[in-house]
Scaffold this active site. Structure first.
Site, PDB file in Angstrom:
ATOM      1  N   ASP A 172       5.978   0.278   1.540  1.00 56.80           N
ATOM      2  CA  ASP A 172       6.845   0.635   2.661  1.00 56.80           C
ATOM      3  C   ASP A 172       7.885  -0.480   2.811  1.00 56.80           C
ATOM      4  O   ASP A 172       8.968  -0.420   2.216  1.00 56.80           O
ATOM      5  CB  ASP A 172       5.975   0.810   3.915  1.00 56.80           C
ATOM      6  N   ASP A 197      -1.452   2.201  -2.905  1.00 63.50           N
ATOM      7  CA  ASP A 197      -1.186   3.584  -2.519  1.00 63.50           C
ATOM      8  C   ASP A 197       0.251   3.771  -2.058  1.00 63.50           C
ATOM      9  O   ASP A 197       0.857   4.806  -2.286  1.00 63.50           O
ATOM     10  CB  ASP A 197      -2.158   4.037  -1.419  1.00 63.50           C
ATOM     11  N   ILE A 198       0.789   2.746  -1.372  1.00 61.44           N
ATOM     12  CA  ILE A 198       2.146   2.919  -0.835  1.00 61.44           C
ATOM     13  C   ILE A 198       2.872   1.582  -0.720  1.00 61.44           C
ATOM     14  O   ILE A 198       2.261   0.552  -0.445  1.00 61.44           O
ATOM     15  CB  ILE A 198       2.095   3.619   0.553  1.00 61.44           C
TER      16      ILE A 198
HETATM   17  C1  PRP Z   1      -0.861  -0.139   3.857  1.00 58.60           C
HETATM   18  C2  PRP Z   1      -0.821   0.223   2.382  1.00 58.60           C
HETATM   19  C3  PRP Z   1      -0.192  -0.985   1.752  1.00 58.60           C
HETATM   20  C4  PRP Z   1       0.741  -1.514   2.831  1.00 58.60           C
HETATM   21  C5  PRP Z   1       2.152  -1.121   2.524  1.00 58.60           C
HETATM   22  O1  PRP Z   1      -2.001  -0.890   4.106  1.00 58.60           O
HETATM   23  O2  PRP Z   1      -2.098   0.505   1.876  1.00 58.60           O
HETATM   24  O3  PRP Z   1      -1.152  -1.950   1.402  1.00 58.60           O
HETATM   25  O4  PRP Z   1       0.326  -0.901   4.071  1.00 58.60           O
HETATM   26  O5  PRP Z   1       3.039  -1.535   3.528  1.00 58.60           O
HETATM   27  P1  PRP Z   1       4.198  -2.618   3.290  1.00 58.60           P
HETATM   28  O6  PRP Z   1       4.910  -2.285   2.029  1.00 58.60           O
HETATM   29  O7  PRP Z   1       5.069  -2.426   4.522  1.00 58.60           O
HETATM   30  O8  PRP Z   1       3.552  -3.977   3.256  1.00 58.60           O
HETATM   31  P2  PRP Z   1      -2.597  -1.109   5.573  1.00 58.60           P
HETATM   32  O9  PRP Z   1      -2.221  -2.482   6.068  1.00 58.60           O
HETATM   33  O10 PRP Z   1      -2.244   0.044   6.451  1.00 58.60           O
HETATM   34  O11 PRP Z   1      -4.158  -1.154   5.310  1.00 58.60           O
HETATM   35  P3  PRP Z   1      -5.133  -0.018   4.722  1.00 58.60           P
HETATM   36  O12 PRP Z   1      -4.748   0.202   3.286  1.00 58.60           O
HETATM   37  O13 PRP Z   1      -6.486  -0.615   4.855  1.00 58.60           O
HETATM   38  O14 PRP Z   1      -4.935   1.233   5.554  1.00 58.60           O
END
Ligand code: PRP
Length: 182
Positions: free
Chosen positions: A105, A102-103
């Protein structure tokens, strides 16, 4: 009474924009993988559950779905560390793998996944990412990208704030007052 959509500042990507882009990405992916047999879509939980489902619905190539769940320690003392909470059910040896996120970061999660999955010797690995934070364009493995978004706290369409707002059909900036007590 608390309404469902009370905690956002502004919508960054509308439901229509998401659905249109998902269709475009699915068309490109279907074209790129045409004739290559069945591909494995790996949805990264929890954030990519909606994106994975919507994208899969528009693919015109054979595919099957698997999931992984990771926990990131990105904002804690162990910066950048990632741990597998739920692993794939099936072997990906000699399979064409498409990671669905999804993202991106910091890029830690996708980099970690890429490295781990590569050791399992798939035929190929690519990544399809719905959003990437602008200005954080670290060198990451992104093959298909939906949108560049501002570097703010985003929620909706899989993205959460303390598990809230994940199921909104659009992506929005979270209200500052939701996480900062002025
Ligand atoms: C979020 C998102 C990615 C990751 C991106 O997951 O879904 O997997 O963070 O961040 P990064 O590029 O800084 O590694 P999260 O750990 O919040 O878990 P979730 O999807 O269960 O909310």
């Amino acid at each position: 009474m608390e309404t469902l959509y009370h905690e956002f500042e502004r919508i960054l990507v509308t439901e229509e924009q998401i659905q249109e882009r998902v269709k475009q990405l699915a068309a490109r992916i279907s074209e790129d993988y045409a004739g290559m047999g069945s591909i494995v879509l790996i949805g990264i939980l929890k954030g990519s559950f909606m994106f994975t489902a919507d994208l899969a619905r528009h693919l015109t190539i054979p595919h099957y779905i698997d999931f992984m769940a990771l926990s990131s320690y990105g904002h804690s003392a162990v910066s950048g560390a990632v741990r597998i909470l739920l692993d794939l059910r099936a072997d990906i040896y000699k399979k064409h793998v498409l990671i669905i996120e999804d993202i991106v970061d910091s890029g830690n999660t996708i980099d970690y996944l890429y490295t781990v999955l590569k050791t399992r010797k798939p035929a190929s690995i690519k990544t399809c990412v719905l959003t990437q934070k602008e200005g954080k364009a670290v060198e990451t493995h992104i093959d298909y990208l939906g949108f560049k978004i501002p570097d703010v706290w985003v929620v909706g369409y899989g993205l959460d704030f303390a598990e809230r707002h994940r199921t909104w059909p659009f992506i929005a900036e979270l209200k500052r007052s939701a996480y900062i007590q002025d």
